[in-house]
Design an enzyme around this catalytic site. Structure first.
Site, PDB file in Angstrom:
ATOM      1  CB  SER A  55      -0.855  -0.015   1.269  1.00 17.60           C
ATOM      2  OG  SER A  55      -1.554   1.197   1.407  1.00 17.60           O
TER       3      SER A  55
ATOM      4  CE1 TYR B 200      -4.283  -2.059   5.073  1.00 12.13           C
ATOM      5  CE2 TYR B 200      -3.287   0.069   4.596  1.00 12.13           C
ATOM      6  CZ  TYR B 200      -3.865  -1.115   4.160  1.00 12.13           C
ATOM      7  OH  TYR B 200      -4.003  -1.336   2.811  1.00 12.13           O
TER       8      TYR B 200
HETATM    9  P1  NAP Z   1     -11.818  -6.058   0.385  1.00  9.15           P
HETATM   10  O1  NAP Z   1     -12.652  -5.644  -0.756  1.00  9.15           O
HETATM   11  O2  NAP Z   1     -12.225  -5.690   1.765  1.00  9.15           O
HETATM   12  O3  NAP Z   1     -11.595  -7.657   0.300  1.00  9.15           O
HETATM   13  C1  NAP Z   1     -10.812  -8.274   1.273  1.00  9.15           C
HETATM   14  C2  NAP Z   1     -10.605  -9.725   0.906  1.00  9.15           C
HETATM   15  O4  NAP Z   1      -9.758 -10.316   1.915  1.00  9.15           O
HETATM   16  C3  NAP Z   1     -11.904 -10.526   0.904  1.00  9.15           C
HETATM   17  O5  NAP Z   1     -11.805 -11.518  -0.072  1.00  9.15           O
HETATM   18  C4  NAP Z   1     -11.928 -11.144   2.319  1.00  9.15           C
HETATM   19  O6  NAP Z   1     -12.689 -12.358   2.411  1.00  9.15           O
HETATM   20  C5  NAP Z   1     -10.445 -11.426   2.510  1.00  9.15           C
HETATM   21  N1  NAP Z   1     -10.071 -11.540   3.929  1.00  9.15           N
HETATM   22  C6  NAP Z   1     -10.121 -10.573   4.881  1.00  9.15           C
HETATM   23  N2  NAP Z   1      -9.752 -11.098   6.080  1.00  9.15           N
HETATM   24  C7  NAP Z   1      -9.466 -12.393   5.860  1.00  9.15           C
HETATM   25  C8  NAP Z   1      -9.062 -13.466   6.692  1.00  9.15           C
HETATM   26  N3  NAP Z   1      -8.859 -13.320   8.015  1.00  9.15           N
HETATM   27  N4  NAP Z   1      -8.859 -14.680   6.120  1.00  9.15           N
HETATM   28  C9  NAP Z   1      -9.080 -14.863   4.802  1.00  9.15           C
HETATM   29  N5  NAP Z   1      -9.462 -13.895   3.956  1.00  9.15           N
HETATM   30  C10 NAP Z   1      -9.667 -12.674   4.493  1.00  9.15           C
HETATM   31  O7  NAP Z   1     -10.330  -5.486   0.241  1.00  9.15           O
HETATM   32  P2  NAP Z   1      -9.521  -4.959  -1.046  1.00  9.15           P
HETATM   33  O8  NAP Z   1      -9.732  -3.510  -1.149  1.00  9.15           O
HETATM   34  O9  NAP Z   1      -9.770  -5.837  -2.212  1.00  9.15           O
HETATM   35  O10 NAP Z   1      -8.017  -5.156  -0.504  1.00  9.15           O
HETATM   36  C11 NAP Z   1      -7.192  -6.215  -0.933  1.00  9.15           C
HETATM   37  C12 NAP Z   1      -5.752  -5.888  -0.533  1.00  9.15           C
HETATM   38  O11 NAP Z   1      -5.383  -4.633  -1.101  1.00  9.15           O
HETATM   39  C13 NAP Z   1      -5.546  -5.750   0.975  1.00  9.15           C
HETATM   40  O12 NAP Z   1      -4.315  -6.314   1.356  1.00  9.15           O
HETATM   41  C14 NAP Z   1      -5.528  -4.246   1.182  1.00  9.15           C
HETATM   42  O13 NAP Z   1      -4.799  -3.861   2.330  1.00  9.15           O
HETATM   43  C15 NAP Z   1      -4.856  -3.792  -0.105  1.00  9.15           C
HETATM   44  N6  NAP Z   1      -5.131  -2.386  -0.416  1.00  9.15           N
HETATM   45  C16 NAP Z   1      -6.406  -1.953  -0.655  1.00  9.15           C
HETATM   46  C17 NAP Z   1      -6.638  -0.605  -0.905  1.00  9.15           C
HETATM   47  C18 NAP Z   1      -8.023  -0.051  -1.159  1.00  9.15           C
HETATM   48  O14 NAP Z   1      -8.183   1.200  -1.241  1.00  9.15           O
HETATM   49  N7  NAP Z   1      -9.048  -0.867  -1.317  1.00  9.15           N
HETATM   50  C19 NAP Z   1      -5.569   0.280  -0.904  1.00  9.15           C
HETATM   51  C20 NAP Z   1      -4.284  -0.193  -0.667  1.00  9.15           C
HETATM   52  C21 NAP Z   1      -4.083  -1.544  -0.424  1.00  9.15           C
HETATM   53  P3  NAP Z   1     -14.300 -12.319   2.689  1.00  9.15           P
HETATM   54  O15 NAP Z   1     -14.926 -11.830   1.408  1.00  9.15           O
HETATM   55  O16 NAP Z   1     -14.662 -13.724   2.987  1.00  9.15           O
HETATM   56  O17 NAP Z   1     -14.525 -11.387   3.827  1.00  9.15           O
END
Ligand code: NAP
Length: 258
Positions: free
Chosen positions: A151, A164
């Site tokens: 990130s 985070y």
């Molecule tokens: P998201 O839409 O909230 O999806 C999160 C995913 O992770 C879901 O598939 C969830 O499964 C899974 N997950 C969460 N906790 C878990 C656990 N304990 N065990 C197994 N699976 C788990 O998030 P996203 O935005 O796609 O983010 C994905 C990655 O990108 C993360 O590492 C995040 O930090 C990074 N990121 C995101 C952003 C942003 O703005 N969105 C920015 C920078 C970095 P369920 O569906 O079953 O809950």
């Protein structure tokens, strides 16, 4: 891109693991690898419905999609999931460590449990999967590719989300350490660093502070999950065969202006 370039994006006969594939960036990554012919295994935490919908949508493509519930913060669940996937596909070529949470916390109010939860889901999980998959890749002499989703926060910090930011900063130094450690084995280790991405994780903030957020992004564009999946697939492909230890910023220049 010439015809050779296109074949370098072909993932037929490649087996891929994506953590947290049920929603957001993980789901877009599963979809893209699947479209390009890979067999893709992904886990989810709670969201069976989303996981099942995704697998059904991917069934139109050549590769197989396998998914299962697995809490990435639990080493025994991760070990069980990884061994099941290895039994199924025999050889794993690509690991994408994507699963994560982004929680709010003023440092003086953050409990030990809050801190541990973020570290266990965002960082310990990355160690668990990488440890098991590198062992497998080395045993099978696979010249694989590992991609961690970090990130902007891991590079410049993030107020009110210090746990985070710390977890993502650690992922970046983990990436660089392993790039030099595993390069001689032919295993490449890179990271994609998103900024704001339009997923469930950021939906509330984008709704309430959308204008201010947009003003901090030089490109003036909030990324979609697919904008992150593309660079992940690029890093996994042969087009990136000379790239390791890279932190690929995919945030419209936001990391420069935080
Ligand atoms: P998201 O839409 O909230 O999806 C999160 C995913 O992770 C879901 O598939 C969830 O499964 C899974 N997950 C969460 N906790 C878990 C656990 N304990 N065990 C197994 N699976 C788990 O998030 P996203 O935005 O796609 O983010 C994905 C990655 O990108 C993360 O590492 C995040 O930090 C990074 N990121 C995101 C952003 C942003 O703005 N969105 C920015 C920078 C970095 P369920 O569906 O079953 O809950």
């Amino acid at each position: 891109m010439n015809a050779q370039g296109l074949t370098m994006f072909d993932f037929h006969d490649k087996n891929v693991i994506v953590t947290g594939g049920s929603r957001g960036i993980g789901a877009a990554t599963v979809r893209l690898f699947s479209k390009l012919g890979a067999n893709v295994a992904f886990n989810y935490n709670k969201n069976y419905r989303k996981a099942d919908e995704l697998a059904k949508a991917c069934a139109l493509h050549d590769g197989e999609v396998f998914f299962e519930e697995c809490d990435v913060s639990d080493y025994f669940e991760v070990r069980h999931f990884v061994s099941k996937v290895i039994d199924r596909y025999k050889r794993i070529h690509v690991l994408v460590n994507n699963a994560g949470v982004w929680e709010y916390g003023k440092i003086e109010e953050m409990t030990v449990d809050d801190w541990r939860k973020t570290m266990q889901i965002n960082l310990d999980s990355v160690f668990y999967f990488t440890h098991l998959i590198v062992k497998h890749m080395k045993e099978q002499k696979i010249k694989g590719s590992i991609i961690h989703i970090s990130s902007t926060a891991g590079q410049r910090g993030e107020a009110l989300h210090s746990h985070y930011a710390a977890s993502k900063g650690a992922i970046i130094s983990f990436t660089k350490s392993l790039a030099t450690e595993l390069g001689p084995a032919g295993i490449r280790v890179n990271s994609v660093a998103p900024g704001w991405v339009n997923t469930d994780m950021s939906a509330e903030s984008l709704r309430s502070e959308g204008k201010q957020i947009l003003a901090q992004i030089p490109l003036g564009y909030i990324a979609q999950a697919e904008d992150i999946a593309g660079p992940v697939v690029f890093l996994a492909s042969d087009l990136a065969q000379a790239i390791t230890g890279e932190i690929l910023n995919v945030n419209g220049g936001n990391v420069l202006c935080g």
